[in-house]
Design an enzyme around this catalytic site. Structure first.
Site, PDB file in Angstrom:
ATOM      1  N   HIS A 140       1.834   3.185   3.310  1.00  0.00           N
ATOM      2  CA  HIS A 140       2.078   4.573   3.338  1.00  0.00           C
ATOM      3  C   HIS A 140       2.507   5.362   5.588  1.00  0.00           C
ATOM      4  O   HIS A 140       1.416   6.492   5.451  1.00  0.00           O
ATOM      5  CB  HIS A 140       0.098   4.958   3.303  1.00  0.00           C
ATOM      6  CG  HIS A 140       0.258   6.672   2.414  1.00  0.00           C
ATOM      7  ND1 HIS A 140      -0.326   7.088   3.708  1.00  0.00           N
ATOM      8  CD2 HIS A 140       1.181   7.202   1.660  1.00  0.00           C
ATOM      9  CE1 HIS A 140      -0.286   8.998   2.653  1.00  0.00           C
ATOM     10  NE2 HIS A 140       0.693   8.774   1.924  1.00  0.00           N
ATOM     11  N   LYS A 142       3.715   6.499   8.586  1.00  0.00           N
ATOM     12  CA  LYS A 142       4.815   7.366   8.601  1.00  0.00           C
ATOM     13  C   LYS A 142       5.183   7.577  10.315  1.00  0.00           C
ATOM     14  O   LYS A 142       5.363   7.706  11.391  1.00  0.00           O
ATOM     15  CB  LYS A 142       4.598   9.090   8.568  1.00  0.00           C
ATOM     16  CG  LYS A 142       4.100   8.752   6.739  1.00  0.00           C
ATOM     17  CD  LYS A 142       3.371  10.125   6.259  1.00  0.00           C
ATOM     18  CE  LYS A 142       2.814   9.663   5.329  1.00  0.00           C
ATOM     19  NZ  LYS A 142       1.741   9.091   4.736  1.00  0.00           N
ATOM     20  N   ASP A 147      14.239   1.948  19.784  1.00  0.00           N
ATOM     21  CA  ASP A 147      15.210   1.341  21.525  1.00  0.00           C
ATOM     22  C   ASP A 147      13.664   0.768  22.311  1.00  0.00           C
ATOM     23  O   ASP A 147      13.680   0.165  23.336  1.00  0.00           O
ATOM     24  CB  ASP A 147      16.037   2.089  22.181  1.00  0.00           C
ATOM     25  CG  ASP A 147      16.867   2.463  21.462  1.00  0.00           C
ATOM     26  OD1 ASP A 147      17.682   1.493  20.550  1.00  0.00           O
ATOM     27  OD2 ASP A 147      17.702   3.792  22.353  1.00  0.00           O
TER      28      ASP A 147
END
Length: 197
Positions: A140, A142, A147
């Site tokens: 879950h 996000k 880089d």
């Protein structure tokens, strides 16, 4: 309709990266929902030629997020519950096309959803995709690490519905300690899910 008229008035404007101060370039918060999706031609730096364009011709939270993903030059590690927003999908594919190493970790169930772009990413050259393969729980997270120096993290699901309908947020940070923590979590999951492709 008023919103559509507002965006039509701006249709001659061309896309430029958002102007930010040096301090804001280090930390920024994006909030959703956006009033409209961005105009694709405007996002590519082209003049919008539509007579009645209802898309946005100014920076939105989504266009700023896509612009940050577009800053990737060497690596882009994405760890998200689901992806169904075409603009984000396109930014990920474009990064891979530039030679950026792109790795995506996502939820196995959401990957199979109708309209899921995460499943489509598996077919893209230069994009590696793994999932949690776990029926009892969800992957879950996000977040994305760009880089190894920039973190994008928040409640925002990478979906068109979240862009236009949900109260969501993304925090953009260059704090080296936070970036390292999230990069380590990504690498831990990448190793854990090495057989789940």
């Amino acid at each position: 309709q008023q919103q559509g008229a507002q965006y039509r008035q701006q249709q001659g404007a061309q896309y430029r990266p958002p102007a930010v101060s040096a301090a804001a370039a280090r930390q920024e918060a994006l909030f959703f929902p956006d009033a409209a999706m961005p105009c694709h031609r405007w996002m590519r730096g082209q003049r919008c030629t539509r007579k009645h364009c209802d898309y946005s011709h100014q920076h939105t939270s989504l266009s700023k997020l896509v612009w940050r993903l577009g800053e990737a030059r060497s690596t882009l590690d994405v760890c998200v519950f689901t992806i169904s927003c075409k603009e984000i999908f396109d930014a990920i594919v474009a990064a891979a096309a530039r030679g950026v190493r792109v790795r995506v970790v996502t939820d196995d169930e959401k990957m199979q959803d109708q309209g899921s772009k995460a499943f489509n990413l598996k077919a893209q050259r230069g994009v590696e995709v793994r999932n949690d393969r776990n029926e009892r729980s969800h992957m879950h997270h996000k977040f994305a690490v760009v880089d190894g120096r920039m973190l994008l993290n928040g409640s925002f699901n990478w979906t068109r519905s979240a862009v236009l309908n949900n109260r969501e947020n993304v925090v953009i940070s260059h704090d080296p300690y936070l970036v390292a923590d999230f990069a380590n979590e990504f690498n831990r999951l990448w190793e854990e899910f090495k057989y789940n492709r």
